[in-house]
Design a protein around this motif. Structure first.
Motif, PDB file in Angstrom:
ATOM      1  N   LEU A  70       7.612  80.535  74.224  1.00 44.38           N
ATOM      2  CA  LEU A  70       7.823  79.699  73.039  1.00 44.38           C
ATOM      3  C   LEU A  70       8.589  80.461  71.969  1.00 44.38           C
ATOM      4  O   LEU A  70       9.527  79.939  71.356  1.00 44.38           O
ATOM      5  CB  LEU A  70       6.479  79.227  72.490  1.00 44.38           C
ATOM      6  CG  LEU A  70       5.636  78.330  73.403  1.00 44.38           C
ATOM      7  CD1 LEU A  70       4.290  78.032  72.767  1.00 44.38           C
ATOM      8  CD2 LEU A  70       6.371  77.037  73.716  1.00 44.38           C
ATOM      9  N   ALA A  71       8.183  81.711  71.741  1.00 48.90           N
ATOM     10  CA  ALA A  71       8.861  82.528  70.732  1.00 48.90           C
ATOM     11  C   ALA A  71      10.309  82.782  71.120  1.00 48.90           C
ATOM     12  O   ALA A  71      11.201  82.801  70.261  1.00 48.90           O
ATOM     13  CB  ALA A  71       8.124  83.849  70.546  1.00 48.90           C
ATOM     14  N   ASP A  72      10.561  82.955  72.406  1.00 52.38           N
ATOM     15  CA  ASP A  72      11.915  83.226  72.885  1.00 52.38           C
ATOM     16  C   ASP A  72      12.859  82.082  72.553  1.00 52.38           C
ATOM     17  O   ASP A  72      14.015  82.289  72.203  1.00 52.38           O
ATOM     18  CB  ASP A  72      11.882  83.475  74.401  1.00 52.38           C
ATOM     19  CG  ASP A  72      13.213  83.951  74.948  1.00 52.38           C
ATOM     20  OD1 ASP A  72      13.762  84.915  74.388  1.00 52.38           O
ATOM     21  OD2 ASP A  72      13.702  83.363  75.929  1.00 52.38           O
ATOM     22  N   ARG A  73      12.374  80.860  72.635  1.00 50.30           N
ATOM     23  CA  ARG A  73      13.199  79.694  72.310  1.00 50.30           C
ATOM     24  C   ARG A  73      13.408  79.565  70.803  1.00 50.30           C
ATOM     25  O   ARG A  73      14.469  79.145  70.363  1.00 50.30           O
ATOM     26  CB  ARG A  73      12.550  78.429  72.875  1.00 50.30           C
ATOM     27  CG  ARG A  73      12.543  78.389  74.395  1.00 50.30           C
ATOM     28  CD  ARG A  73      11.861  77.136  74.922  1.00 50.30           C
ATOM     29  NE  ARG A  73      12.529  75.925  74.512  1.00 50.30           N
ATOM     30  CZ  ARG A  73      13.625  75.417  75.066  1.00 50.30           C
ATOM     31  NH1 ARG A  73      14.197  76.062  76.069  1.00 50.30           N
ATOM     32  NH2 ARG A  73      14.147  74.291  74.635  1.00 50.30           N
ATOM     33  N   VAL A  74      12.404  79.950  70.027  1.00 49.52           N
ATOM     34  CA  VAL A  74      12.535  79.848  68.573  1.00 49.52           C
ATOM     35  C   VAL A  74      13.532  80.869  68.039  1.00 49.52           C
ATOM     36  O   VAL A  74      14.364  80.554  67.178  1.00 49.52           O
ATOM     37  CB  VAL A  74      11.162  80.037  67.891  1.00 49.52           C
ATOM     38  CG1 VAL A  74      11.316  80.099  66.374  1.00 49.52           C
ATOM     39  CG2 VAL A  74      10.218  78.902  68.268  1.00 49.52           C
ATOM     40  N   GLU A 102      38.728  69.942  76.276  1.00 48.72           N
ATOM     41  CA  GLU A 102      38.947  70.456  77.622  1.00 48.72           C
ATOM     42  C   GLU A 102      37.609  70.889  78.218  1.00 48.72           C
ATOM     43  O   GLU A 102      36.735  71.393  77.507  1.00 48.72           O
ATOM     44  CB  GLU A 102      39.899  71.655  77.606  1.00 48.72           C
ATOM     45  CG  GLU A 102      41.298  71.345  77.107  1.00 48.72           C
ATOM     46  CD  GLU A 102      42.086  70.483  78.075  1.00 48.72           C
ATOM     47  OE1 GLU A 102      41.722  70.473  79.273  1.00 48.72           O
ATOM     48  OE2 GLU A 102      43.045  69.822  77.638  1.00 48.72           O
ATOM     49  N   PRO A 103      37.428  70.703  79.523  1.00 49.41           N
ATOM     50  CA  PRO A 103      36.165  71.133  80.154  1.00 49.41           C
ATOM     51  C   PRO A 103      35.970  72.641  80.037  1.00 49.41           C
ATOM     52  O   PRO A 103      36.937  73.409  80.001  1.00 49.41           O
ATOM     53  CB  PRO A 103      36.332  70.702  81.616  1.00 49.41           C
ATOM     54  CG  PRO A 103      37.405  69.675  81.610  1.00 49.41           C
ATOM     55  CD  PRO A 103      38.334  70.046  80.488  1.00 49.41           C
ATOM     56  N   VAL A 104      34.719  73.050  79.966  1.00 49.38           N
ATOM     57  CA  VAL A 104      34.369  74.471  79.960  1.00 49.38           C
ATOM     58  C   VAL A 104      33.365  74.723  81.076  1.00 49.38           C
ATOM     59  O   VAL A 104      32.666  73.808  81.530  1.00 49.38           O
ATOM     60  CB  VAL A 104      33.773  74.908  78.609  1.00 49.38           C
ATOM     61  CG1 VAL A 104      34.765  74.718  77.483  1.00 49.38           C
ATOM     62  CG2 VAL A 104      32.472  74.165  78.311  1.00 49.38           C
ATOM     63  N   GLU A 105      33.289  75.969  81.477  1.00 44.13           N
ATOM     64  CA  GLU A 105      32.306  76.342  82.504  1.00 44.13           C
ATOM     65  C   GLU A 105      31.003  76.709  81.824  1.00 44.13           C
ATOM     66  O   GLU A 105      30.963  77.549  80.927  1.00 44.13           O
ATOM     67  CB  GLU A 105      32.793  77.503  83.360  1.00 44.13           C
ATOM     68  CG  GLU A 105      31.832  77.813  84.512  1.00 44.13           C
ATOM     69  CD  GLU A 105      32.372  78.856  85.469  1.00 44.13           C
ATOM     70  OE1 GLU A 105      32.049  80.051  85.263  1.00 44.13           O
ATOM     71  OE2 GLU A 105      33.118  78.481  86.393  1.00 44.13           O
ATOM     72  N   ALA A 106      29.936  76.055  82.243  1.00 44.24           N
ATOM     73  CA  ALA A 106      28.604  76.323  81.717  1.00 44.24           C
ATOM     74  C   ALA A 106      27.749  76.922  82.828  1.00 44.24           C
ATOM     75  O   ALA A 106      28.043  76.752  84.016  1.00 44.24           O
ATOM     76  CB  ALA A 106      27.968  75.040  81.193  1.00 44.24           C
ATOM     77  N   LEU A 107      26.704  77.604  82.423  1.00 48.03           N
ATOM     78  CA  LEU A 107      25.787  78.225  83.372  1.00 48.03           C
ATOM     79  C   LEU A 107      24.394  77.689  83.076  1.00 48.03           C
ATOM     80  O   LEU A 107      23.826  77.964  82.005  1.00 48.03           O
ATOM     81  CB  LEU A 107      25.833  79.751  83.232  1.00 48.03           C
ATOM     82  CG  LEU A 107      25.378  80.592  84.425  1.00 48.03           C
ATOM     83  CD1 LEU A 107      26.193  80.251  85.671  1.00 48.03           C
ATOM     84  CD2 LEU A 107      25.491  82.077  84.094  1.00 48.03           C
ATOM     85  N   LEU A 108      23.860  76.903  83.998  1.00 47.48           N
ATOM     86  CA  LEU A 108      22.571  76.262  83.766  1.00 47.48           C
ATOM     87  C   LEU A 108      21.453  77.307  83.668  1.00 47.48           C
ATOM     88  O   LEU A 108      21.453  78.276  84.421  1.00 47.48           O
ATOM     89  CB  LEU A 108      22.243  75.278  84.887  1.00 47.48           C
ATOM     90  CG  LEU A 108      22.782  73.852  84.704  1.00 47.48           C
ATOM     91  CD1 LEU A 108      24.306  73.837  84.804  1.00 47.48           C
ATOM     92  CD2 LEU A 108      22.180  72.914  85.735  1.00 47.48           C
ATOM     93  N   PRO A 109      20.511  77.099  82.743  1.00 45.94           N
ATOM     94  CA  PRO A 109      19.402  78.051  82.623  1.00 45.94           C
ATOM     95  C   PRO A 109      18.459  77.981  83.813  1.00 45.94           C
ATOM     96  O   PRO A 109      18.272  76.924  84.421  1.00 45.94           O
ATOM     97  CB  PRO A 109      18.702  77.605  81.332  1.00 45.94           C
ATOM     98  CG  PRO A 109      19.057  76.174  81.179  1.00 45.94           C
ATOM     99  CD  PRO A 109      20.433  76.020  81.749  1.00 45.94           C
ATOM    100  N   ALA A 110      17.874  79.111  84.152  1.00 48.45           N
ATOM    101  CA  ALA A 110      16.887  79.201  85.217  1.00 48.45           C
ATOM    102  C   ALA A 110      16.070  80.468  84.996  1.00 48.45           C
ATOM    103  O   ALA A 110      16.560  81.430  84.398  1.00 48.45           O
ATOM    104  CB  ALA A 110      17.551  79.230  86.599  1.00 48.45           C
ATOM    105  N   GLY A 159      16.720  79.542  75.221  1.00 49.84           N
ATOM    106  CA  GLY A 159      16.019  80.818  75.144  1.00 49.84           C
ATOM    107  C   GLY A 159      17.032  81.947  75.050  1.00 49.84           C
ATOM    108  O   GLY A 159      18.040  81.839  74.339  1.00 49.84           O
ATOM    109  N   HIS A 160      16.801  83.016  75.782  1.00 46.51           N
ATOM    110  CA  HIS A 160      17.701  84.172  75.729  1.00 46.51           C
ATOM    111  C   HIS A 160      18.973  83.959  76.532  1.00 46.51           C
ATOM    112  O   HIS A 160      19.909  84.749  76.424  1.00 46.51           O
ATOM    113  CB  HIS A 160      16.978  85.408  76.257  1.00 46.51           C
ATOM    114  CG  HIS A 160      16.678  85.331  77.726  1.00 46.51           C
ATOM    115  ND1 HIS A 160      15.623  84.601  78.229  1.00 46.51           N
ATOM    116  CD2 HIS A 160      17.305  85.871  78.807  1.00 46.51           C
ATOM    117  CE1 HIS A 160      15.609  84.699  79.548  1.00 46.51           C
ATOM    118  NE2 HIS A 160      16.612  85.454  79.929  1.00 46.51           N
TER     119      HIS A 160
END
Length: 278
Positions: free
Chosen positions: A167-171, A236-244, A187-188
């Motif tokens: 929770l703190a990591d997201r805040v 323009e489209p950008v490359e994103a990296l989904l969180p996991a 998060g991070h």
């Protein structure tokens, strides 16, 4: 001796040390071993094994660094990818809690605007924490054996730290709006960098589905429990990296629209529109 043999020997010694230490502690706690016998066992077996693990580990770190292995990969090689991920997650949780106590935000600065995304997402985890706290107190009162009461108390409180840290990591890791553009985070983990001149439009749009992070076509969703409330449209489209949770399981995606949950969509739109006009 090959690197594979050294790695196997190191991990075997590490696992054996942990197993022996836990066994010794349990036997001592249940009275099977006297404190004196447990101490002798520790001096005779656990301490030498621990020293062996440290020596072999130090040698492996030296070899890995000389071979060009990045620091992030050294821990993976020493203890394995999954344990290394768990160790890093725990360390991050302590760091996030420290930042939260000090009211600091990672990446914040004089020319950086932070955009939070945790409002409305904390009710269920906080309720779970309160229920767990009540359960811990009840167990502490009802268990008759003092050593077991304190053991359960320590283990129970310690087990709550990962959730509190998450929770703190997201805040403490909000989205960041800088002169160069927008950094979207979960998060991070950085999900995407959007250049200022690529951000075309910002539209308040409340949708209740989906409530899980994912990609649908060229739209990437970073929702809260009530869905999303702000859309970002790119030129323009950008490359994103989904969180996991595991870094190696993060999937890339080419997207031209982001659907976000933010704390205050009106305020976020205002600062983003100002950035578009700048």
């Amino acid at each position: 001796m090959t690197e594979r043999t050294v790695r196997l020997a190191h991990r075997t010694a590490l696992v054996l040390t942990v197993v022996v230490a836990c066994t010794n502690a349990v036997l001592a706690a249940f009275g099977v071993l006297t404190p004196t016998t447990a101490l002798k066992f520790w001096l005779g077996f656990e301490l030498p094994l621990g020293i062996l693990v440290l020596i072999v580990g130090a040698l492996r770190v030296r070899v890995l660094r000389r071979s060009g292995t990045p620091r992030a990969g050294v821990l993976d090689e020493l203890v394995g990818r999954v344990p290394a991920t768990l160790i890093r997650a725990e360390l991050r949780s302590y760091r996030a809690l420290w930042f939260l106590i000090r009211r600091r935000r990672v990446g914040a600065g004089p020319e950086v605007t932070t955009i939070g995304y945790t409002r409305g997402t904390m009710s269920v985890p906080i309720a779970w924490l309160v229920a767990s706290g009540i359960e811990i107190a009840v167990v502490h009162i009802l268990v008759p054996w003092e050593w077991l009461r304190w053991t359960l108390l320590i283990v129970s409180v310690y087990s709550l730290l990962p959730l509190v840290g998450w929770l703190a990591d997201r805040v403490v890791n909000p989205h960041l709006l800088t002169r160069d553009g927008l950094v979207l985070r979960s998060g991070h983990q950085v999900v995407a960098h959007i250049d200022a001149d690529n951000l075309q439009q910002c539209i308040p749009c409340h949708r209740f589905q989906p409530t899980e992070t994912g990609v649908d076509g060229e739209v990437l969703f970073l929702p809260g429990p009530d869905g999303t409330n702000l859309d970002l449209i790119l030129a323009e489209p950008v490359e994103a990296l989904l969180p996991a949770f595991f870094e190696h399981r993060r999937r890339p995606a080419l997207v031209s629209r982001f659907a976000l949950h933010v704390d205050d969509p009106t305020a976020a739109r205002r600062v983003l529109d100002a950035a578009l006009l700048a």
